[in-house]
Design a protein around this motif. Structure first.
Motif, short mmCIF file in Angstrom:
data_model
loop_
_atom_site.label_atom_id
_atom_site.label_comp_id
_atom_site.label_asym_id
_atom_site.label_seq_id
_atom_site.Cartn_x
_atom_site.Cartn_y
_atom_site.Cartn_z
N ASP A 113 -43.65 12.39 -9.72
CA ASP A 113 -42.56 11.41 -9.73
C ASP A 113 -41.63 11.71 -10.91
N ALA A 115 -39.31 9.99 -12.20
CA ALA A 115 -38.77 8.80 -12.88
C ALA A 115 -38.94 8.93 -14.39
N GLY A 116 -37.87 8.67 -15.11
CA GLY A 116 -37.91 8.72 -16.57
C GLY A 116 -37.74 10.11 -17.14
N LEU A 117 -37.64 11.13 -16.29
CA LEU A 117 -37.48 12.50 -16.77
C LEU A 117 -36.07 12.99 -16.45
N SER A 118 -35.47 13.69 -17.37
CA SER A 118 -34.14 14.26 -17.16
C SER A 118 -34.24 15.79 -17.21
N GLU A 121 -32.98 18.02 -20.46
CA GLU A 121 -33.58 18.07 -21.80
C GLU A 121 -34.16 19.45 -22.08
N LEU A 124 -39.73 18.53 -22.48
CA LEU A 124 -40.21 17.31 -21.83
C LEU A 124 -41.71 17.22 -22.00
#
Length: 198
Positions: A113, A115-118, A121, A124
């Motif tokens: 998932d 979600a919350g990861l870009s 960057e 990570l």
């Protein structure tokens, strides 16, 4: 004189026989050509570069069917990704990627998932593991069998590398949402490939 002629004639016949026998003797086999000790033919159960829809893959005691394949190209560089399915696996997708850069590298992927990861960057952290950005690009793809994407198109990807052969990857097909996967390098010879029919 007759005896001398007979001896010379006998010597000539013997010489001709020896020469004929030497010509008939098999030549020694040529020395084997040098070869790469890590070449794909040393894979225990086949060459992962030949995977296609309908094949079966056994890994860590579970057999998976190849449902479909993506053939990707970026400039002169090509690689493939294969969607796998197992009756015993519940939930997320499982993929296997195969590329040569220059050595053969096979990576086992499970969806994650995002979600919350870009994917923009530089580093990570996922489940306590730090991944560093390694590659970013756009590739053209063609799809075979069932993959969940169109027959052809473009995909943007951002790849991260972690410790001990672990990976994090993001892919965005067309204008779709970012998808994420966690990967682990497959040790040489750990896969067994059973070619499908056709």
């Amino acid at each position: 004189m007759v005896i001398l002629l007979a001896l010379i004639l006998a010597a000539l016949v013997a010489l001709i026989v020896v020469l004929l026998l030497r010509r008939r003797a098999p030549a020694p086999p040529p020395a084997p050509a040098p070869r790469d000790p890590f070449a794909a033919e040393d894979q225990v159960g086949g060459d992962p570069r030949t995977l296609k829809a309908g094949d079966m893959v056994e890994y860590l005691g579970t057999r998976y069917f190849v449902r479909g394949s993506l053939r990707l190209r970026e400039g002169g560089f090509t690689w493939s990704e294969h969607l796998l399915d197992a009756d015993t696996r519940e939930g997320g997708k499982v993929w296997i990627s195969v590329e040569e850069d220059p050595d053969l590298e096979v990576v086992w992927w499970t969806e994650h998932d995002p979600a919350g990861l870009s994917p923009g960057e530089r580093t990570l952290v996922v489940d306590g593991v730090e991944y560093r950005r390694d590659e970013h690009g756009t590739a053209d793809y063609t799809s075979e069998g069932t993959t969940g994407v169109g027959v052809q198109g473009r995909v943007e990807y951002v790849d991260y590398e972690g410790p001990r052969g672990s990976y994090l990857s993001f892919e965005q097909y067309g204008a779709g949402q970012w998808e994420a996967g966690l990967g682990d390098r497959v040790p040489t010879g750990a896969l067994t490939i059973y070619p499908g029919g056709g």
